[in-house]
Motif scaffolding. Structure first.
Motif, PDB file in Angstrom:
ATOM      1  N   HIS A  65      49.146  40.288  41.856  1.00  0.00           N
ATOM      2  CA  HIS A  65      48.789  40.256  43.262  1.00  0.00           C
ATOM      3  C   HIS A  65      48.887  41.674  43.809  1.00  0.00           C
ATOM      4  O   HIS A  65      49.644  42.503  43.306  1.00  0.00           O
ATOM      5  CB  HIS A  65      49.719  39.337  44.049  1.00  0.00           C
ATOM      6  CG  HIS A  65      49.646  37.904  43.648  1.00  0.00           C
ATOM      7  ND1 HIS A  65      48.678  37.045  44.109  1.00  0.00           N
ATOM      8  CD2 HIS A  65      50.436  37.176  42.825  1.00  0.00           C
ATOM      9  CE1 HIS A  65      48.856  35.843  43.594  1.00  0.00           C
ATOM     10  NE2 HIS A  65      49.916  35.893  42.811  1.00  0.00           N
ATOM     11  N   GLY A  66      48.149  41.943  44.882  1.00  0.00           N
ATOM     12  CA  GLY A  66      48.220  43.270  45.464  1.00  0.00           C
ATOM     13  C   GLY A  66      47.747  43.288  46.899  1.00  0.00           C
ATOM     14  O   GLY A  66      47.006  42.398  47.345  1.00  0.00           O
ATOM     15  N   PHE A  67      48.213  44.294  47.610  1.00  0.00           N
ATOM     16  CA  PHE A  67      47.739  44.554  48.968  1.00  0.00           C
ATOM     17  C   PHE A  67      47.494  46.044  49.087  1.00  0.00           C
ATOM     18  O   PHE A  67      48.315  46.859  48.656  1.00  0.00           O
ATOM     19  CB  PHE A  67      48.750  44.107  50.020  1.00  0.00           C
ATOM     20  CG  PHE A  67      48.358  44.524  51.413  1.00  0.00           C
ATOM     21  CD1 PHE A  67      47.277  43.929  52.052  1.00  0.00           C
ATOM     22  CD2 PHE A  67      49.054  45.520  52.075  1.00  0.00           C
ATOM     23  CE1 PHE A  67      46.904  44.328  53.328  1.00  0.00           C
ATOM     24  CE2 PHE A  67      48.697  45.917  53.355  1.00  0.00           C
ATOM     25  CZ  PHE A  67      47.610  45.318  53.982  1.00  0.00           C
ATOM     26  N   SER A  68      46.351  46.415  49.687  1.00  0.00           N
ATOM     27  CA  SER A  68      45.984  47.825  49.715  1.00  0.00           C
ATOM     28  C   SER A  68      45.320  48.200  51.028  1.00  0.00           C
ATOM     29  O   SER A  68      44.238  47.701  51.348  1.00  0.00           O
ATOM     30  CB  SER A  68      45.018  48.148  48.558  1.00  0.00           C
ATOM     31  OG  SER A  68      44.617  49.496  48.607  1.00  0.00           O
ATOM     32  N   PRO A  69      45.935  49.079  51.821  1.00  0.00           N
ATOM     33  CA  PRO A  69      45.227  49.723  52.936  1.00  0.00           C
ATOM     34  C   PRO A  69      44.552  51.006  52.442  1.00  0.00           C
ATOM     35  O   PRO A  69      45.135  51.764  51.666  1.00  0.00           O
ATOM     36  CB  PRO A  69      46.360  50.031  53.923  1.00  0.00           C
ATOM     37  CG  PRO A  69      47.565  50.194  53.066  1.00  0.00           C
ATOM     38  CD  PRO A  69      47.372  49.346  51.836  1.00  0.00           C
ATOM     39  N   GLN A  70      43.317  51.224  52.877  1.00  0.00           N
ATOM     40  CA  GLN A  70      42.537  52.374  52.417  1.00  0.00           C
ATOM     41  C   GLN A  70      41.864  53.027  53.618  1.00  0.00           C
ATOM     42  O   GLN A  70      41.116  52.380  54.345  1.00  0.00           O
ATOM     43  CB  GLN A  70      41.485  51.918  51.394  1.00  0.00           C
ATOM     44  CG  GLN A  70      42.098  51.214  50.195  1.00  0.00           C
ATOM     45  CD  GLN A  70      41.101  50.385  49.425  1.00  0.00           C
ATOM     46  OE1 GLN A  70      39.896  50.472  49.644  1.00  0.00           O
ATOM     47  NE2 GLN A  70      41.598  49.566  48.509  1.00  0.00           N
ATOM     48  N   ALA A  71      42.141  54.293  53.835  1.00  0.00           N
ATOM     49  CA  ALA A  71      41.623  55.025  54.985  1.00  0.00           C
ATOM     50  C   ALA A  71      40.502  55.958  54.553  1.00  0.00           C
ATOM     51  O   ALA A  71      40.511  56.505  53.451  1.00  0.00           O
ATOM     52  CB  ALA A  71      42.737  55.836  55.638  1.00  0.00           C
ATOM     53  N   PHE A  72      39.537  56.155  55.452  1.00  0.00           N
ATOM     54  CA  PHE A  72      38.384  56.997  55.172  1.00  0.00           C
ATOM     55  C   PHE A  72      37.967  57.682  56.462  1.00  0.00           C
ATOM     56  O   PHE A  72      37.858  57.043  57.500  1.00  0.00           O
ATOM     57  CB  PHE A  72      37.246  56.136  54.618  1.00  0.00           C
ATOM     58  CG  PHE A  72      35.944  56.852  54.410  1.00  0.00           C
ATOM     59  CD1 PHE A  72      35.896  58.079  53.779  1.00  0.00           C
ATOM     60  CD2 PHE A  72      34.758  56.295  54.844  1.00  0.00           C
ATOM     61  CE1 PHE A  72      34.696  58.739  53.585  1.00  0.00           C
ATOM     62  CE2 PHE A  72      33.550  56.936  54.660  1.00  0.00           C
ATOM     63  CZ  PHE A  72      33.517  58.165  54.023  1.00  0.00           C
TER      64      PHE A  72
ATOM     65  N   LEU B 217      39.400  51.944  58.279  1.00  0.00           N
ATOM     66  CA  LEU B 217      40.586  51.451  57.575  1.00  0.00           C
ATOM     67  C   LEU B 217      40.222  50.158  56.861  1.00  0.00           C
ATOM     68  O   LEU B 217      39.922  49.152  57.499  1.00  0.00           O
ATOM     69  CB  LEU B 217      41.737  51.213  58.554  1.00  0.00           C
ATOM     70  CG  LEU B 217      43.034  50.688  57.931  1.00  0.00           C
ATOM     71  CD1 LEU B 217      43.601  51.711  56.947  1.00  0.00           C
ATOM     72  CD2 LEU B 217      44.053  50.360  59.011  1.00  0.00           C
ATOM     73  N   HIS B 218      40.224  50.189  55.536  1.00  0.00           N
ATOM     74  CA  HIS B 218      39.956  49.016  54.706  1.00  0.00           C
ATOM     75  C   HIS B 218      41.283  48.336  54.373  1.00  0.00           C
ATOM     76  O   HIS B 218      42.249  49.003  54.023  1.00  0.00           O
ATOM     77  CB  HIS B 218      39.271  49.411  53.397  1.00  0.00           C
ATOM     78  CG  HIS B 218      37.952  50.072  53.571  1.00  0.00           C
ATOM     79  ND1 HIS B 218      36.776  49.535  53.072  1.00  0.00           N
ATOM     80  CD2 HIS B 218      37.605  51.236  54.164  1.00  0.00           C
ATOM     81  CE1 HIS B 218      35.764  50.346  53.370  1.00  0.00           C
ATOM     82  NE2 HIS B 218      36.245  51.382  54.022  1.00  0.00           N
ATOM     83  N   LEU B 219      41.313  47.013  54.430  1.00  0.00           N
ATOM     84  CA  LEU B 219      42.492  46.246  54.044  1.00  0.00           C
ATOM     85  C   LEU B 219      42.065  45.221  53.003  1.00  0.00           C
ATOM     86  O   LEU B 219      41.133  44.445  53.241  1.00  0.00           O
ATOM     87  CB  LEU B 219      43.108  45.533  55.246  1.00  0.00           C
ATOM     88  CG  LEU B 219      43.574  46.426  56.400  1.00  0.00           C
ATOM     89  CD1 LEU B 219      44.030  45.569  57.573  1.00  0.00           C
ATOM     90  CD2 LEU B 219      44.681  47.358  55.949  1.00  0.00           C
ATOM     91  N   ALA B 220      42.717  45.224  51.851  1.00  0.00           N
ATOM     92  CA  ALA B 220      42.324  44.338  50.760  1.00  0.00           C
ATOM     93  C   ALA B 220      43.539  43.588  50.231  1.00  0.00           C
ATOM     94  O   ALA B 220      44.615  44.169  50.032  1.00  0.00           O
ATOM     95  CB  ALA B 220      41.666  45.138  49.635  1.00  0.00           C
ATOM     96  N   LEU B 221      43.369  42.295  49.987  1.00  0.00           N
ATOM     97  CA  LEU B 221      44.401  41.441  49.407  1.00  0.00           C
ATOM     98  C   LEU B 221      43.849  40.867  48.098  1.00  0.00           C
ATOM     99  O   LEU B 221      42.751  40.307  48.081  1.00  0.00           O
ATOM    100  CB  LEU B 221      44.752  40.312  50.373  1.00  0.00           C
ATOM    101  CG  LEU B 221      45.909  39.394  49.980  1.00  0.00           C
ATOM    102  CD1 LEU B 221      47.231  40.167  49.977  1.00  0.00           C
ATOM    103  CD2 LEU B 221      45.990  38.208  50.938  1.00  0.00           C
ATOM    104  N   TYR B 222      44.606  41.014  47.004  1.00  0.00           N
ATOM    105  CA  TYR B 222      44.112  40.697  45.671  1.00  0.00           C
ATOM    106  C   TYR B 222      44.819  39.489  45.083  1.00  0.00           C
ATOM    107  O   TYR B 222      46.037  39.342  45.200  1.00  0.00           O
ATOM    108  CB  TYR B 222      44.327  41.879  44.727  1.00  0.00           C
ATOM    109  CG  TYR B 222      43.715  43.173  45.200  1.00  0.00           C
ATOM    110  CD1 TYR B 222      42.398  43.494  44.909  1.00  0.00           C
ATOM    111  CD2 TYR B 222      44.467  44.079  45.940  1.00  0.00           C
ATOM    112  CE1 TYR B 222      41.841  44.695  45.346  1.00  0.00           C
ATOM    113  CE2 TYR B 222      43.919  45.272  46.377  1.00  0.00           C
ATOM    114  CZ  TYR B 222      42.607  45.568  46.072  1.00  0.00           C
ATOM    115  OH  TYR B 222      42.067  46.753  46.515  1.00  0.00           O
ATOM    116  N   ASP B 223      44.038  38.627  44.412  1.00  0.00           N
ATOM    117  CA  ASP B 223      44.568  37.541  43.587  1.00  0.00           C
ATOM    118  C   ASP B 223      44.351  37.904  42.121  1.00  0.00           C
ATOM    119  O   ASP B 223      43.248  38.329  41.749  1.00  0.00           O
ATOM    120  CB  ASP B 223      43.847  36.227  43.885  1.00  0.00           C
ATOM    121  CG  ASP B 223      44.386  35.547  45.125  1.00  0.00           C
ATOM    122  OD1 ASP B 223      45.597  35.647  45.363  1.00  0.00           O
ATOM    123  OD2 ASP B 223      43.599  34.917  45.852  1.00  0.00           O
TER     124      ASP B 223
END
Length: 284
Positions: free
Chosen positions: A53-60, A74-80
């Motif tokens: 599992h993961g959570f990732s904020p990504q700025a550009f 600002l990208h926000l991603a939640l991973y399964d």
């Protein structure tokens, strides 16, 4: 309960997706090496195989040619993870720059067809205010891709993105479909991607090469170059980018910078003299 709380929080946040993002900045606008937790910025089929599992904020951040203000996303991603036979990404992003008028929400799923082939699909809902009367336009679009192994150390990628399924405005731009075809060399410490594709609803065509090298455990560098042409093959832009990624335990940090060396193509978001992106990913 914690996972549900994160989902509810993220669902309350709108999102935006532009032609570039934190990964494409690092590879000069190329997608072939966007694998694993970065698969949302390449072929959806390249997500399958993630283990946590993961959570990732990504700025550009970027500034379009001739503009005086910066746009920030600002990208926000939640991973399964893939342990149930299918991996997923729930992604949101919102722009916090001067325009602040484009939102999207997407969910990507990826699985294996067999031991050597993966597939993936992404459904995305977008909202944009593109008129002076503050009328919102909505789109529902589909992206999909397939990845396979042809020879030892050689993989192919084929994908399309933003195939329009529905829009509430009959006059809205429908030419959103873009394509990606490429292959990559995958060695233990070095990955090299070669690709051709389109941007901005096929108004921009490009060819590119990107590399990813692990210098030592937990630390790798990326770089890439793409050559872009407009619809009439009259203007040509060279885009370069580079970045690094560092992993410490269950945390990964990534950052990169990129630039359009020419800025002659005016009808897409590729017209960006300088851009940077950074991300953090926590795994559990």
């Amino acid at each position: 309960m914690k996972r549900a709380a994160v989902l509810i929080t993220l669902l309350a946040i709108a999102s935006v997706l532009f032609a570039f993002d934190p990964f494409l900045v690092q590879t000069g606008g190329n997608q072939a090496l966007a694998r694993g937790y970065w698969a949302g910025y390449g072929s959806p089929s390249d997500l399958y195989g993630i283990m946590y599992h993961g959570f990732s904020p990504q700025a550009f951040e970027y500034r379009r040619s001739g503009a005086t203000t910066y746009d920030r996303d600002l990208h926000l991603a939640l991973y399964d993870p893939s342990d149930g036979g299918m991996a997923g990404i729930l992604e949101y992003t919102f722009n916090i720059g001067a325009t602040n008028n484009y939102r999207a929400l997407s969910y990507l799923v990826s699985s294996g067809l067999n031991s050597s082939t993966n597939f993936g699909v992404k459904l995305e809902f977008e909202k944009e205010n593109i008129t002076s009367s503050s009328t919102d336009t909505y789109w529902l679009s589909l992206s999909a891709g397939v990845t396979g192994i042809t020879l030892p150390y050689l993989e192919y990628i084929a994908a399309f993105e933003n195939a329009l399924l529905w829009s509430n405005d009959s006059t809205a731009t429908a030419e959103r479909l873009d394509m990606l075809v490429g292959f990559r060399l995958v060695f233990d410490l070095l990955h090299i991607g070669f690709e051709v594709g389109t941007r901005n609803g096929m108004n921009v065509r490009y060819a590119g090469i990107s590399t990813e090298l692990q210098l030592f455990p937990g630390f790798l560098v990326r770089g890439g170059f793409s050559y872009n042409a407009d619809l009439n093959w009259e203007n040509f832009d060279r885009v370069i980018g580079g970045g690094l990624e560092f992993k410490a335990g269950n945390m990964k940090f990534s950052a990169g910078i990129g630039a359009n060396l020419d800025n002659t193509i005016r009808d897409s978001n590729i017209d960006i003299p300088f851009m940077w992106g950074a991300s953090f990913c926590g795994e559990w």
